[in-house]
Design an enzyme around this catalytic site. Structure first.
Site, PDB file in Angstrom:
ATOM      1  N   SER A 658       0.811  -1.221   0.000  1.00  0.00           N
ATOM      2  CA  SER A 658       0.000   0.000   0.000  1.00  0.00           C
ATOM      3  C   SER A 658       0.842   1.268   0.000  1.00  0.00           C
ATOM      4  O   SER A 658       0.311   2.362  -0.222  1.00  0.00           O
ATOM      5  CB  SER A 658      -0.940   0.012   1.205  1.00  0.00           C
ATOM      6  OG  SER A 658      -0.202   0.057   2.416  1.00  0.00           O
ATOM      7  N   LYS A 701      -6.339   4.703   8.233  1.00  0.00           N
ATOM      8  CA  LYS A 701      -5.161   5.442   7.782  1.00  0.00           C
ATOM      9  C   LYS A 701      -5.445   6.945   7.712  1.00  0.00           C
ATOM     10  O   LYS A 701      -4.632   7.768   8.163  1.00  0.00           O
ATOM     11  CB  LYS A 701      -4.718   4.918   6.414  1.00  0.00           C
ATOM     12  CG  LYS A 701      -4.151   3.504   6.466  1.00  0.00           C
ATOM     13  CD  LYS A 701      -3.798   2.988   5.076  1.00  0.00           C
ATOM     14  CE  LYS A 701      -3.189   1.602   5.139  1.00  0.00           C
ATOM     15  NZ  LYS A 701      -2.852   1.073   3.801  1.00  0.00           N
TER      16      LYS A 701
END
Length: 808
Positions: A658, A701
């Site tokens: 990611s 996140k």
């Protein structure tokens, strides 16, 4: 190429109250099903339960908490109610093989009565048989036999004695037995007859008489056997008169069970043949006429032990059952599944009999359903293999392994019991796929898989089903009714757990636990209804209870122990977003990635990988964006680059791809020598075509970076770059949405690398024209020029070294 931030309406998908046509859950009916959105799995469960051929056992795979157990319980309860009650089973003595107890099948609910009937039979015989042989009839008839034999004995010996006296001999009894001796002289008549004979004739008479005496003596044991046989025939005759009515009475009760009737025939024969076993002396008292029964067992302990062969061990008893059995086993050891044989210490050794045979779960579930946890049965020695053996052989065979009973210990080998069962395994998908690949028996024995999904589509129908499920929970557990806004908040939380605003989590355990906690907070505030604020309070409390490490990580950043900038711009430095999973808590936090470049041989060094802190997926991401870089900028020249990338202040492993787009942005910044905004953080993976791909835990996140920015003060320019594909996953917390709506924080959806680098640097990315060059003032132009410069310098140095080598 500009990217607009997402409006606040796309950051969270609220529950439409029109999908909840009620005020409180008191107005809703209970949901008949125990799960929501598991139609495919439920259909597979029903198929697996109802199909009859062997091998169609069922494996329910899915994450814990998705309702597997609840669905199985409900489906099995319905299916079992439609099937007949299973039979009883018991073990009895095998009169042909003492070590192999015989299994008997009885109609449901009759095994215990049969056991009691046999017990009463033995008790009655223990009273009736001694009384019979103490009766006047038996004693008179026995005396008649004794007198008849005695008279025969006296008649034969009287005749022999008279014959011997005529020959001048008398029959004497000595310690050595019967002998012939000359008559005394006072018997003149016999002496006169003897004197008339010659000496040879006298010797011949003596030898003849001696032979006759020996013949008589040899007949004595035969006469004794005849006496014993006569008494035994008398005993059997009288025993039949007592035993037959009792046995026949029991046989009439079980005339419809051929196996029991056959067993009672064997019992009848054995009792008659061993009638003496019932002549048990009373405690402390000897039998008065033991000589009449040389075939009896003797001592009281011996006789009692002998009568144990008539006991019945009830293995499975079904009285009161309605339908087929459904058995759940929490501790599936081998003995708990298959059964076992126990032992008793006696006189320095260990002994066993059929009363010490213990049933297993397979016996209790025979004729019905057995439910096991896959992980638990695989963790128990021998349990899995013995279960498969029973399913393959279609029988339950109880036997102790050598290490359980000793190598030389004599034990029982009970007759196997036919097995007709449906086994249901509950477990994780990983176990199912592992067994499917490595255990060939598994695919033959468990042919039906019910796959429970982690999420379901968020439709008005599923939303209402969720509400009805919660209404059933409230009534079942006597909780406070849920207001409509509380149900809406629970639905929204389910979407957050599913990590998709268009889906709902099917992890019902999490939702129902949250409803229970909301009920607690409603009670603390004295409310009669659970409202949306109580649900939110429960969510916040769940996070707060586990948030210590998250708070510590945030403090380390705010105190500049861990360096993360949220203002300014720096070349080759970017904020990545990492996610941490600790127990049931998942949280995000920013981390710094830096990049340094120089002329080299086309190497991009991932420091995490070099020190073995980077996982394979992270290393794969690095190789992918290096491939993208070479394909875009080094098609017609060597990639004369040496770069190093690192997660700064990372002291643990790094895994996942990611951050691959984030690392690419740092590399492009370093090559173009253009600073990256530090008030932005980035997440997203990249492919070889430069497209930004979706990642997981996007909400956590974003919130991790937001909380740092919020603590330092929101400037209005801060934000996060996410893949456009992740927009549907957004279910952000209220404080993030409020800041975004006020224009203080921004979420940017990115489709490709060019959009991202332009936003991060403020420079246009630039498109290649027909001549293959990028426009002036673009990032791509700067990167291409830098790489071209590296290639030219590398070529000149190579030529210089080559010329120097030729001159030398």
């Amino acid at each position: 190429m500009t990217v607009d931030p997402l409006p606040a309406t796309l950051l969270y998908t609220s529950c439409d109250l029109s999908d909840l046509p009620f005020t409180t859950t008191e107005e809703l009916e209970d949901l008949n099903e125990e799960s929501v959105g598991q139609e495919r799995a439920v259909a597979a469960v029903r198929f697996g339960i109802r199909i009859r051929p062997e091998g169609f056992n069922l494996y329910c795979l899915g994450s814990k908490g998705t309702g597997k157990s609840s669905v199985i319980r409900q489906c099995l309860r319905k299916a079992a109610a439609e099937r007949p009650v299973a039979d009883d089973w018991c073990y009895v003595h095998n009169f042909n093989d003492d070590q192999r107890p015989q299994a008997l099948r009885l109609p449901p609910g009759r095994a215990r009565a049969f056991c009691q009937g046999m017990h009463h039979l033995v008790e009655e015989l223990q009273l009736a048989i001694p009384a019979l042989f103490e009766s006047d009839e038996f004693l008179a008839r026995k005396q008649a036999i004794d007198e008849s034999l005695k008279k025969q004995h006296e008649r034969m010996f009287t005749a022999f004695r008279e014959n011997a006296e005529r020959a001048g001999l008398s029959l004497l009894r000595t310690s050595a037995g019967l002998i012939l001796a000359p008559l005394k002289e006072d018997n003149e008549s016999a002496q006169g007859n003897c004197n008339l004979l010659s000496e040879d004739e006298q010797e011949h008479n003596v030898a003849r008489l001696q032979t006759e005496l020996e013949t008589l003596q040899c007949q004595l044991p035969h006469w004794e056997r005849e006496k014993r046989q006569a008494i035994q025939n008398l005993v059997h005759e009288l025993a039949h008169s007592t035993v037959d009515p009792l046995i026949n009475r029991l046989k009439e009760v079980y005339a419809d069970v051929p196996a029991v009737a056959s067993y009672l025939d064997d019992v009848h024969q054995n009792i008659i043949a061993n009638i003496g076993d019932f002549l048990v002396p009373r405690e402390g008292k000897a039998r008065d006429h033991d000589d009449a029964f040389p075939f009896s067992s003797g001592s009281r302990p011996t006789a009692i032990a002998a009568l144990r062969r008539f006991q019945v061990k009830v293995l499975v008893f079904r009285e009161g059952d309605n339908g087929a059995p459904v058995v759940f086993v929490d501790h599936p050891t081998k003995s708990n599944l298959i059964g076992r044989i126990e032992y008793l210490q006696q006189c320095g050794t260990v002994v066993t009999d059929l009363s010490l045979i213990k049933e297993g779960a397979l016996h209790r579930a025979n004729g019905g359903y057995l439910v096991l946890q896959a992980r638990k049965i695989l963790a128990q020695p021998f349990a899995w293999e013995n279960l498969k053996r029973a399913l393959r052989a279609r029988e339950i065979k109880i036997e102790n392994s050598e290490y359980e009973c000793g190598f030389f210990l004599k034990t029982l080998s009970p007759e196997p019991i036919p097995l007709s069962i449906k086994v249901v395994l509950l477990g994780e998908p990983l176990i199912y796929y592992f067994l499917s690949h490595h255990d060939p028996d598994f695919r033959e024995l468990f042919k039906v898989a019910a796959d429970f999904d982690d999420s379901t589509e968020r439709t008005p129908e599923t939303v209402l089903a969720y509400a009805r499920l919660l209404a059933a929970l409230v009534r079942r557990e006597n909780l406070r009714p849920l207001h409509r806004d509380a149900v809406a908040r629970l639905i929204e939380h389910a979407a957050r757990l599913a990590e998709d605003s268009t889906k709902l989590s099917t992890h019902m355990a999490s939702i129902t636990d949250l409803a229970r906690e909301a009920d607690y907070w409603a009670g603390q505030s004295g409310a009669d209804l659970v409202s949306g604020k109580h649900v939110q309070q429960a969510v916040d409390a769940q996070i707060d209870r586990q948030n210590r490490i998250h708070v510590n990580v945030r403090e380390e950043i705010l105190h500049n122990t861990v360096l993360v900038d949220t203002t300014g711009a720096v070349v080759g430095q970017i904020n990545a977003l990492s996610v941490f999973e600790l127990g049931s808590l998942t949280f995000g936090a920013p981390s710094r990635i830096t990049c340094r470049v120089r002329m080299g041989k086309g190497e991009v060094v991932d420091i995490e990988r070099e020190v073995e802190l980077g996982g394979p997926l992270h290393s794969k991401g690095v190789l992918i964006f290096v491939s993208f870089l070479a394909a875009r900028f080094a098609v017609d020249m060597p990639l004369s680059l040496s770069a190093t990338l690192v997660f700064e202040q990372s002291y643990g492993g790094v895994e996942g791809d990611s951050a691959s787009s984030t690392e690419l942005y740092a590399l492009l910044s370093a090559l173009a020598d253009v600073p990256i905004r530090q008030d932005l953080a980035v997440t997203g993976s990249v492919n070889q075509l430069g497209q930004i791909q979706a990642i997981g835990s996007v909400n956590e996140k974003i919130e991790g970076f937001f909380h740092i920015c919020q603590a330092r003060g929101l400037t209005g320019g801060q934000g996060v770059l996410i893949p456009r594909a992740n927009v549907r996953n957004l279910m952000l917390r209220a404080e993030v949405r409020e800041a975004a709506e006020a224009g203080l924080f921004h979420i940017y959806p990115i489709t490709n690398v060019d959009e991202g680098i332009a936003l991060l640097t403020g420079w246009p990315s630039g498109k290649r024209d027909e001549s293959g060059t990028y426009p002036l003032g673009s990032i791509n132009r700067k990167v291409a020029a830098r790489l071209k410069d590296f290639a030219a310098r590398s070529h000149r140095l190579s030529e210089a070294y080559s010329g120097s080598y030729r001159r030398s």
